[in-house]
Every structure is written in structure tokens, then in C-alpha cells.
Design a protein around this motif. Sequence first.
Motif, mmCIF file in Angstrom:
data_model
loop_
_atom_site.group_PDB
_atom_site.id
_atom_site.type_symbol
_atom_site.label_atom_id
_atom_site.label_comp_id
_atom_site.label_asym_id
_atom_site.label_seq_id
_atom_site.Cartn_x
_atom_site.Cartn_y
_atom_site.Cartn_z
ATOM 1 N N ASN A 120 0.858 -1.183 0.000
ATOM 2 C CA ASN A 120 0.000 0.000 0.000
ATOM 3 C C ASN A 120 0.893 1.231 0.000
ATOM 4 O O ASN A 120 1.513 1.556 1.016
ATOM 5 N N TYR A 121 0.958 1.891 -1.127
ATOM 6 C CA TYR A 121 1.751 3.122 -1.186
ATOM 7 C C TYR A 121 1.063 4.230 -0.398
ATOM 8 O O TYR A 121 1.693 4.945 0.379
ATOM 9 N N TYR A 122 -0.233 4.363 -0.596
ATOM 10 C CA TYR A 122 -1.023 5.314 0.176
ATOM 11 C C TYR A 122 -1.616 4.595 1.384
ATOM 12 O O TYR A 122 -1.923 3.395 1.309
ATOM 13 N N PRO A 123 -1.779 5.270 2.515
ATOM 14 C CA PRO A 123 -2.372 4.603 3.679
ATOM 15 C C PRO A 123 -3.792 4.145 3.371
ATOM 16 O O PRO A 123 -4.579 4.892 2.774
ATOM 17 N N PRO A 124 -4.161 2.923 3.763
ATOM 18 C CA PRO A 124 -5.509 2.430 3.444
ATOM 19 C C PRO A 124 -6.586 3.187 4.226
ATOM 20 O O PRO A 124 -6.334 3.799 5.266
ATOM 21 N N ASP A 125 -7.794 3.140 3.704
ATOM 22 C CA ASP A 125 -8.922 3.792 4.368
ATOM 23 C C ASP A 125 -9.243 3.094 5.686
ATOM 24 O O ASP A 125 -9.103 1.866 5.816
ATOM 25 N N GLU A 126 -9.686 3.870 6.636
ATOM 26 C CA GLU A 126 -10.038 3.299 7.937
ATOM 27 C C GLU A 126 -11.357 2.537 7.847
ATOM 28 O O GLU A 126 -12.293 2.938 7.138
ATOM 29 N N GLN A 140 -12.698 1.148 13.148
ATOM 30 C CA GLN A 140 -11.661 2.113 13.524
ATOM 31 C C GLN A 140 -12.219 3.532 13.624
ATOM 32 O O GLN A 140 -11.848 4.293 14.519
#
Length: 212
Positions: free
Chosen positions: A184-190, A194
Motif C-alpha cells: 500500500n503506497y497510500y495509507p488504506p482507508d479506515e 476504527q
Amino acid sequence: MIGMRSLSLLILGELKSSKPCFLFAACTRSFHNTSVLNEYTKPRGPASWPRYNRMVYPPQKEGEPRRQAYVHHMRTYIKYSPQKMWYVAALIRGLSIDEAFRQLSFYRRKGAAIAKEVLSEAQELAVREHNVEFKSNLWIAHANASRAQTVKGARKHRGPRFGIVKYRFCHFFVRLEEGSPPANYYPPDETPEQLFEKYIKNHRSRTITGNL
């Protein structure tokens, strides 16, 4: 107007005396009738991005994970819109070098061809000067485009009217790192759980202003 013979006699007279020859310094500025020869040419374009290639790190300690090789490369003053080039940069971020070439081959735009050339130059630079063993073992850690100089022109309309035409230029920056790209280059969605926990934590941490 001082002739060349009178000027040479004045210069020789000043040189024979003990005084400094200020006349010679003043007259040498007018030997050429163009201002380009006396103008200071300031270096153009961003200069801080390639300096990362000359950065020297301290020796690594025993047991420390290996520092991967990287290379910074750029192309300046591209005759292309920076907004259009940004979409190309966002397309290839976080991809391996081979996958980036495959994706750009299907993107039929001028920016894609420019990005492929810049990636090929960075790939050759990594193998030649940064001790990268396999040129396919690279991934794009950073890719971005920024606005460069905008040149204004004129376009003739009907009658005495003219319109302003803006010729936009941009800079393109890439950073290649050795190894395989992250999952995952970009942080995954919460997740909803969460987000709920974050909501409860924010409400429980509230304080009443001015309480005892």
C-alpha cells in the motif's frame, strides 16, 4: 567622444603613474556594444533535487537493515501543462519500474512519453552511478510535477483585438528506490470499527472549559 588613440595615450599615462587606473576599468565596459556579454547568467531551474544523489550517509551498524540504493532525477522546462503532468505522476507513484512502463504505454498522451524518457534516464543513472545491480529491481518512490516559467504571447482576433496566449512549462521529478514496491503506497482507508473507536476516543477526551 574619445578616440582609440587618445584613449590609449590616457591609459598609458595612467599606467606610468602610481595611481590606480580607474579609467581603464571604466572604459572596458564600453568595448562591446551588447549587454549580453556583460550580463550575469543566473542558473535556471530547480537545483536542490539532484543534490540528494551526492548525499553521504554514516556507516550502518551491525544488525541494522540494509539501506536501499536510490536515485533522484528530473527534467526541467518541459513544454507541457503542469496540471496534465501531475496526472501522469500520480499514475506511476508506488509502481515498479516495469509496471510503470506498461501503464504509460497505454496512456496516449504527450506527458506519458516524456515520463517514459525520464524513467529510462533515471534507470540508466541508477545502474551506472549508484551501484544498482538489476535495473528491473526498482520502484517509483516519488513522482511529482511542478509549475515552471509561463511565457505570454499574443493571438490576433478579428479587427484590432488581440488575445493573450499562455505557453506553460513544467518540471518533472522522480525518485527510484531499489527493491520491490510496498503493498500500500497510500495509507488504506479506515474501517468502520476504527472510525467508531476514533469517534468514542475523541468524545471521551473532551474537557469542560472553566471547570473546577
